[in-house]
Motif scaffolding. Structure first.
Motif, PDB file in Angstrom:
ATOM      1  N   LEU A   3      10.568   3.179   4.796  1.00 47.77           N
ATOM      2  CA  LEU A   3      10.353   4.633   4.890  1.00 47.77           C
ATOM      3  C   LEU A   3      11.624   5.337   5.332  1.00 47.77           C
ATOM      4  O   LEU A   3      11.946   6.426   4.846  1.00 47.77           O
ATOM      5  N   LEU A  17       1.317   4.193  -2.883  1.00 44.75           N
ATOM      6  CA  LEU A  17       1.112   5.614  -2.564  1.00 44.75           C
ATOM      7  C   LEU A  17       2.334   6.440  -2.943  1.00 44.75           C
ATOM      8  O   LEU A  17       2.215   7.556  -3.470  1.00 44.75           O
ATOM      9  N   GLU A  18       3.522   5.890  -2.690  1.00 43.57           N
ATOM     10  CA  GLU A  18       4.757   6.641  -2.877  1.00 43.57           C
ATOM     11  C   GLU A  18       5.352   6.491  -4.280  1.00 43.57           C
ATOM     12  O   GLU A  18       6.322   7.177  -4.619  1.00 43.57           O
ATOM     13  N   PHE A  20      13.802   8.008   3.145  1.00 37.96           N
ATOM     14  CA  PHE A  20      14.089   9.346   3.682  1.00 37.96           C
ATOM     15  C   PHE A  20      15.578   9.663   3.559  1.00 37.96           C
ATOM     16  O   PHE A  20      15.964  10.766   3.154  1.00 37.96           O
ATOM     17  N   GLU A  45       0.833  -1.209   0.000  1.00 32.27           N
ATOM     18  CA  GLU A  45       0.000   0.000   0.000  1.00 32.27           C
ATOM     19  C   GLU A  45       0.867   1.258   0.000  1.00 32.27           C
ATOM     20  O   GLU A  45       0.588   2.224  -0.727  1.00 32.27           O
ATOM     21  N   ILE A  46       1.904   1.237   0.814  1.00 32.40           N
ATOM     22  CA  ILE A  46       2.800   2.392   0.884  1.00 32.40           C
ATOM     23  C   ILE A  46       3.558   2.556  -0.432  1.00 32.40           C
ATOM     24  O   ILE A  46       3.714   3.670  -0.940  1.00 32.40           O
ATOM     25  N   SER A  96       7.836  -1.853   6.622  1.00 32.36           N
ATOM     26  CA  SER A  96       7.396  -0.533   6.146  1.00 32.36           C
ATOM     27  C   SER A  96       8.198   0.577   6.814  1.00 32.36           C
ATOM     28  O   SER A  96       8.600   1.545   6.150  1.00 32.36           O
TER      29      SER A  96
END
Lengths: 81, 151
Positions: free
Chosen positions: B135, B22-23, B139, B18-19, B131
């Motif tokens: 992330l 989205l990203e 970053f 899902e992430i 996740s």
């Protein structure tokens, strides 16, 4: 409404989507995401937009130029050296 | 019967997908214990990782830098550098990366950490899910400390 901002936040435990008044502080958004996604209250997180952490966290969302619908990331801080 | 590691990856892979959607990340599960992840960097290029988690969550996953064309891992041209996190040794320096441990990988900067204690290591912080780790890596690749490729 123009006074609201919709945030889609990628978190360590899935996606958190919510709409906030544009005057909401970053720290309040982080707290809401942590609670909703059942993340550990004691862990530290940065709210990130386009690779930049939204700091200081006492500033409101609107002060970072955010408006409309925005994708953010909730990034866990901490690393080795 | 699936292993604990297979069950854990199976449970966590959905939120990671899902992430990634989205990203705009590229994500491909290779087998029941590994996946490939492509992340954009500050210079506009893409870095790829091969994540292996044979002994997760008892041990942290191994995050290898990866070349999707040759399938080679940990080559200098596929490895970012910059700051303490993207360590000059070529590994991600964090307790949630198995390769950061000297006992697991000769390049690992840390002989003072214990693999089995990775979740309790204060420097792990909230990076206890795939996740969260993804992330954090994403970053760091966008951070001002990012300094390009090693080779």
């Amino acid at each position: 409404m123009h006074d609201d901002i919709t945030l889609e936040i990628a978190t360590p435990n899935g996606i958190f989507t919510a709409t906030f008044p544009k005057t909401t502080k970053v720290t309040e958004v982080i707290a809401a995401a942590v609670a909703d996604r059942q993340l550990a209250q004691g862990d530290a997180f940065d709210l990130v937009h386009n690779g930049e952490a939204l700091q200081p966290v006492e500033r409101p969302l609107v002060s970072f130029g955010l408006s409309g619908t925005v994708t953010l990331e909730l990034v866990a801080t901490g690393s080795g050296v | 019967m699936p292993t604990v590691a297979e069950l854990c990856l199976g449970e966590e892979f959905g939120p990671l997908q899902e992430i990634a959607h989205l990203e705009g990340w590229q994500l491909d599960q290779r087998d029941s214990l590994s996946f490939v992840l492509g992340l954009p960097a500050r210079d506009g290029s893409c870095f790829w990782l091969l994540c292996r988690c044979e002994n997760y969550p008892g041990a942290p996953p191994a995050w290898h830098w990866y070349n999707p064309e040759t399938h080679a891992i940990d080559q200098p041209r596929d490895t970012p550098t910059g700051g303490n996190f993207l360590h000059s040794s070529g590994v991600i320096c964090a307790p949630w990366n198995l390769l950061a441990y000297k006992s697991a990988d000769a390049r690992g900067p840390h002989s003072d950490w214990t693999i089995g204690d990775w979740r309790a290591n204060p420097m792990t912080g909230g990076c206890k899910t795939f996740s969260a780790m993804a992330l954090r890596i994403a970053f760091e690749l966008k951070a001002p400390s990012f300094a390009g490729r090693r080779g």
